[in-house]
Write an enzyme that holds these catalytic residues in place. Structure first.
Site: not given
Ligand code: IVH
Length: 672
Positions: A113, A115, A117
């Site tokens: 997946e 990530k 932010d």
């Protein structure tokens, strides 16, 4: 209508609106035009207004934000919200996967997946209705931000099934919203955010949920609690399940069968990172079967079944050679760092806005400093930090100017603004900027009256305010450098033609604080004449849809001035039209529907020389196009300025129609 059928009508409207909102915000697949949604929404508002007892918590009208809280309540996360362990190289990641595989009897798949932010959030639903949302806090105790999360359109108020469930995910600010927010903050002299994550955090922790609602946040959900209750056995199934309930799931997840496939995924998204519409700071790799999660468990802080691969930051070092200060139309004096040119995410960068004096002081940026430069929102060059170890010995803190770089007047901070302003109304920079704005495309649209000509007209004392533009003669224009009879005549014709413009252009052209082109149009449409606008009260202006008190107060203050009265008199004498002659609301919608841009998905890329990107976007949207941040097979048209990078290459590969800025301007002109 009887109360029973009214109740049913409200229920039907809610269901219909919630379905459309899910298709639009969570699935990114709108099925009806905005005005159809707006009409149904208004029907529901009318019913609820007359019958407040019919309002339910899942009504889309309950998203708008409301009462201001004193503080946030604390929430206990019974099952802690864990963080993730980090790795920074494929080698370390390979070790993590090998170790996990070694401890398991069977070979397993991994779900990869992005990530995101942003900030971790938790959402609780009872019988499918959203009841509570919270921040991660320290993992065990978070804060109740239900009110704020309600305002985010991708957070479903009602799920497609009446389940009791808690899910977790990330709340983030799309790059576009971040760039626009900072532009707005900077213009209004307010604090700017260093990155989209900070902006999202600041927006989520607002005690006044109307502010959160304005900030255009979004969510991706990636974690399902108690998955066994819902018959799902893997992370990828859980994502699909949550999507079917109405949550927004990042579509880019992929099941990898071995390390090589994981590495391919990493490479692919490292490449795609800049073209995504939101920030990611890495990739998350999770053992796909939940049986493995149970088997290996968690440490106190992080799961043993997942890991984050962090991308190296896209940063360059360079040296600050100078700080330039420029005075904008509203008097805000903005510093720009001038640096040795470096290549960053596909373009050469040598300038970065430093926004305001506090920003320079906080980061302690000095001339001669080596700095780290990155692109905020992958678009705007920004100094992230000074490399102190490389600071020259003789360096001194940068002295913030006390006087206007143009007119020498004392600079001030208005109210609690961080921005420095020149408030001398006669400051040449301010006057020249206001004249340029007056003549600009969205205002009076006087072709040929650009910055260069205006500077000369002003310096030669031929024009000191906007009314003087209408007094110019051919002989005066011929005094200017590099202007021949033909272009002087063209300019006079353009000035003459602008007298006929509809009121909204003049209103926008006056440069009233907070009054953008869109607000000017709505106001002009509503009041029809300048005299009626001059007399309007704050309440009357606020009665117009989407108009707030900040704009209304600014207008009332502007017209409460002798100088403005005199200016308008001068303009009247110069036969400048002061009435609305534009389209009715119905015509605007009809024109949009007839435009060849209607329904197209358009991407803008590269540097535009003549148009501001925000204006181009506004124009496209007003003509029925959807402007997106990244090129995909769904894109219909790419408008490419110069120095266009990966988006152009991708569009070429996908055989998407590409036009340059000049062609686009031509097409705009044909349309308008
Ligand atoms: S899984 C127990 N998946 O990254 C599961 N986290 O640095 C823990 N994050 O706290 C989280 N995208 O806020 C997961 N696809 C994703 C994520 C993700 C972003 C955040 C999350 C977490 C932080 C750890």
């Amino acid at each position: 209508m009887s109360d029973k059928s009214l109740k049913q009508t409200a229920q039907d409207l809610r269901n219909q609106l919630n379905t459309w909102a899910r298709e639009y915000y969570s699935l990114d697949k709108p099925t009806v035009p905005d005005d159809v949604y707006d009409k149904k929404y208004q029907e529901l508002v009318n019913i609820e207004h007359a019958h407040p007892e019919l309002i339910t918590p899942d009504s889309p009208t309950q998203r708008v934000g409301g009462q201001v809280l004193k503080g946030f309540e604390k929430i206990n996360h019974e099952i802690p919200m864990l963080s993730l362990g980090d790795v920074f190289s494929k080698e370390e990641l390979g070790n993590f996967v090998d170790n996990l595989d070694k401890n398991l009897d069977e070979k397993i798949d991994y779900n990869c997946e992005l990530k995101i932010d942003g900030l971790a959030i938790s959402l609780v639903y009872r019988k499918g209705i959203f009841v509570q949302g919270s921040t991660r806090g320290n993992g065990r105790i978070g804060e109740d931000i239900t009110q704020n999360l309600r305002t985010i359109k991708s957070v479903p108020l009602k799920l497609s099934e009446p389940v009791d469930v808690e899910v977790r995910g990330e709340c983030y600010m799309p790059k576009k919203s971040f760039v626009e927010l900072n532009e707005r903050q900077e213009k209004e002299g307010k604090q700017i955010f260093a990155n989209a994550r900070n902006a999202a955090a600041g927006s989520l922790r607002q005690l006044d949920s109307r502010i959160t609602s304005d900030r255009k946040l979004s969510t991706f959900i990636y974690y399902l609690m108690e998955p066994e209750k819902f018959g799902v056995t893997t992370q990828s199934q859980a994502l699909e399940k949550m999507r079917s309930w109405g949550f927004k799931i990042d579509p880019d997840f992929k099941v990898a069968h071995d390390k090589e496939e994981i590495f391919e995924y990493i490479d692919k998204y490292q490449e795609k990172r800049a073209s995504l519409t939101y920030d990611i700071d890495g990739i998350v790799i999770k053992a796909n079967p939940f049986s493995v999660h149970r088997e290996v468990g968690n440490t106190v802080k992080v799961p043993r079944w997942a890991i984050a691969y962090k991308f190296p930051p896209d940063e360059q070092e360079t040296i600050v050679r100078d700080i330039e200060w420029t005075v904008g139309r509203t008097g805000v004096v903005t510093p720009t760092a001038i640096m040795d040119p470096v290549q960053l995410a596909g373009t050469t960068v040598s300038r970065a806005s430093l926004h305001n004096p506090d920003y320079i002081k906080e980061k302690d940026i000095r001339i001669g400093d080596t700095v780290k430069l990155h692109k905020a929102g992958d678009i705007i060059p920004e100094i992230s930090m000074v490399v102190l170890s490389k600071r020259p010995n003789d360096s001194v803190p940068y002295p913030i100017p006390k006087n206007c770089p143009e007119c020498g007047a004392k600079l001030v901070h208005l109210d609690d603004e961080v921005a420095l302003r020149c408030i001398n109304p006669k400051c040449p920079a301010l006057v020249k900027e206001s004249l340029t704005h007056f003549a600009s495309r969205n205002a009076m649209d006087i072709r040929g009256l650009g910055t260069r000509i205006i500077a000369q007209l002003y310096d030669k004392k031929l024009v000191k305010d906007i009314a003087d533009i209408y007094k110019l003669t051919i002989d005066e224009l011929l005094q200017l450098d590099k202007i021949k009879e033909k272009s002087a005549n063209n300019l006079l014709t353009a000035i003459d033609n602008s007298r006929e413009n509809s009121l909204e252009r003049l209103l926008f052209g006056l440069g009233i604080r907070h009054v953008g082109a869109k607000a000017a149009k709505l106001i002009a449409q509503h009041f029809k004449t300048m005299d009626r606008i001059k007399e309007a009260s704050v309440e009357e202006i606020c009665s117009i849809k989407t108009m707030g008190t900040i704009i209304a107060e600014s207008i009332v203050t502007y017209f409460d001035s002798k100088e403005v009265d005199e200016l308008l008199e001068e303009l009247k004498k110069a036969r400048v039209n002061m009435s609305y002659t534009g389209e009715s609301e119905a015509e605007i919608l009809e024109n949009a529907a007839n435009s060849p841009f209607n329904g197209l998905r358009v991407v803008l890329t590269g540097t535009l020389d003549h148009l501001k990107r925000a204006d181009a976007k506004k124009w496209l949207e007003a003509h029925g196009a959807k402007v997106t941040g990244s090129v995909s097979s769904k894109t219909n048209l790419l408008i490419a300025g110069h120095d266009a990078g990966s988006k152009l290459t991708k569009a070429e590969n996908l055989k998407i129609k590409i036009i340059n800025e000049e062609t686009f301007i031509q097409q705009m002109e044909e349309e308008d």
